[in-house]
Design an enzyme around this catalytic site. Structure first.
Site, PDB file in Angstrom:
ATOM      1  N   ARG A   1      61.028  87.173  29.274  1.00 39.81           N
ATOM      2  CA  ARG A   1      60.647  85.950  28.534  1.00 39.81           C
ATOM      3  C   ARG A   1      61.869  85.275  27.923  1.00 39.81           C
ATOM      4  O   ARG A   1      62.815  85.947  27.507  1.00 39.81           O
ATOM      5  CB  ARG A   1      59.681  86.295  27.407  1.00 39.81           C
ATOM      6  CG  ARG A   1      58.338  86.748  27.892  1.00 39.81           C
ATOM      7  CD  ARG A   1      57.441  87.061  26.717  1.00 39.81           C
ATOM      8  NE  ARG A   1      57.162  85.870  25.928  1.00 39.81           N
ATOM      9  CZ  ARG A   1      56.774  85.895  24.661  1.00 39.81           C
ATOM     10  NH1 ARG A   1      56.637  87.036  24.029  1.00 39.81           N
ATOM     11  NH2 ARG A   1      56.529  84.760  24.036  1.00 39.81           N
TER      12      ARG A   1
ATOM     13  N   HIS B   1      59.055  73.478  35.090  1.00 35.57           N
ATOM     14  CA  HIS B   1      57.872  72.652  34.792  1.00 35.57           C
ATOM     15  C   HIS B   1      57.769  71.461  35.739  1.00 35.57           C
ATOM     16  O   HIS B   1      58.170  70.346  35.378  1.00 35.57           O
ATOM     17  CB  HIS B   1      57.946  72.146  33.342  1.00 35.57           C
ATOM     18  CG  HIS B   1      57.670  73.205  32.340  1.00 35.57           C
ATOM     19  ND1 HIS B   1      56.398  73.471  31.860  1.00 35.57           N
ATOM     20  CD2 HIS B   1      58.490  74.091  31.753  1.00 35.57           C
ATOM     21  CE1 HIS B   1      56.456  74.471  31.007  1.00 35.57           C
ATOM     22  NE2 HIS B   1      57.715  74.875  30.919  1.00 35.57           N
TER      23      HIS B   1
ATOM     24  N   GLU C   1      55.301  69.693  36.403  1.00 30.30           N
ATOM     25  CA  GLU C   1      54.371  68.669  35.880  1.00 30.30           C
ATOM     26  C   GLU C   1      55.063  67.693  34.938  1.00 30.30           C
ATOM     27  O   GLU C   1      54.492  66.663  34.588  1.00 30.30           O
ATOM     28  CB  GLU C   1      53.188  69.358  35.170  1.00 30.30           C
ATOM     29  CG  GLU C   1      53.454  69.877  33.768  1.00 30.30           C
ATOM     30  CD  GLU C   1      54.275  71.166  33.698  1.00 30.30           C
ATOM     31  OE1 GLU C   1      54.788  71.630  34.734  1.00 30.30           O
ATOM     32  OE2 GLU C   1      54.405  71.696  32.568  1.00 30.30           O
TER      33      GLU C   1
ATOM     34  N   CYS D   1      55.819  78.761  34.140  1.00 37.23           N
ATOM     35  CA  CYS D   1      56.438  79.197  32.885  1.00 37.23           C
ATOM     36  C   CYS D   1      55.575  80.244  32.167  1.00 37.23           C
ATOM     37  O   CYS D   1      55.499  81.369  32.638  1.00 37.23           O
ATOM     38  CB  CYS D   1      56.759  77.966  32.033  1.00 37.23           C
ATOM     39  SG  CYS D   1      58.073  78.286  30.862  1.00 37.23           S
TER      40      CYS D   1
ATOM     41  N   SER E   1      52.785  82.365  25.992  1.00 37.60           N
ATOM     42  CA  SER E   1      52.015  83.370  26.724  1.00 37.60           C
ATOM     43  C   SER E   1      51.265  84.308  25.796  1.00 37.60           C
ATOM     44  O   SER E   1      50.159  84.763  26.127  1.00 37.60           O
ATOM     45  CB  SER E   1      52.931  84.137  27.671  1.00 37.60           C
ATOM     46  OG  SER E   1      54.031  84.672  26.985  1.00 37.60           O
TER      47      SER E   1
END
Ligand code: GLN
Length: 182
Positions: free
Chosen positions: A105, A165, A167, A78, A48
């Site tokens: 985080r 996640h 993906e 995320c 990030s």
């Protein structure tokens, strides 16, 4: 639906594959003009802090704000969730405040402690890679997924944020919830 994946850094390519596998017209977004042509947006995982720098360098903040203000669907995963939060801790850093949550985080463990699990009460696979913890939610935010009783997926209208996640698995349900099945 035309779905753009912010492709400055991190895990954008797998999101393009996931959205295409669902039947969407997905592609990378690196400019305001590319984003303006999209109906949906994915903010991928990655780092990030690096995303913040690159969004500034590519001057994309205004275009991203515009997409959110237009009420178009967003899936933030995320690091994308961290960027989108109202507040970030552990350590504190700047964020855009599109989603009324506070996140910490790296709070689900370091890189070597990455793990796979399933969501509470479901067989939805969850992949955690130095994932943020969702510490608190504003009144307009609904919890969509939990793990061990903690929120790991949230939604504020068309803006969805997940700590995991989707993906990186073959399971299409999260992308389908956000963008539909064409
Ligand atoms: N720990 C990363 C960060 O703080 C996020 C990790 C990820 O996106 N997989 O940006």
């Amino acid at each position: 639906m035309k779905v753009g994946v912010l492709a400055l850094q991190g895990g954008w390519a797998a999101h393009i594959q996931a959205a295409r596998a669902l039947g969407h017209d997905a592609g990378p977004v690196r400019t305001a003009a590319e984003l303006a042509a999209c109906d949906g947006l994915i903010l991928p995982g990655g780092e990030s802090t690096t995303h913040l720098k690159l969004i500034d360098r590519f001057d994309l903040k205004g275009a991203l704000d515009g997409h959110v203000a237009a009420g178009k669907p967003v899936l933030a995963t995320c690091a994308g969730l961290i960027l989108s939060a109202r507040a970030v801790t552990h350590p504190a850093q700047a964020s855009f405040g599109w989603l009324d949550v506070t996140v910490a985080r790296n709070a689900w463990g370091r890189q070597v402690h990455s793990f796979e699990a399933t969501a509470d009460g479901s067989d939805l696979p969850l992949v955690f890679i130095r994932a943020p913890r969702i510490l608190d939610l504003g009144p307009g935010v609904e919890v969509t997924h939990t793990f061990e009783g903690e929120p790991v997926g949230v939604r504020q209208g068309p803006f969805w944020g997940v700590a995991f996640h989707p993906e990186l698995t073959a399971d299409q349900r999260v992308h389908a919830q956000v963008f539909g099945r064409p």
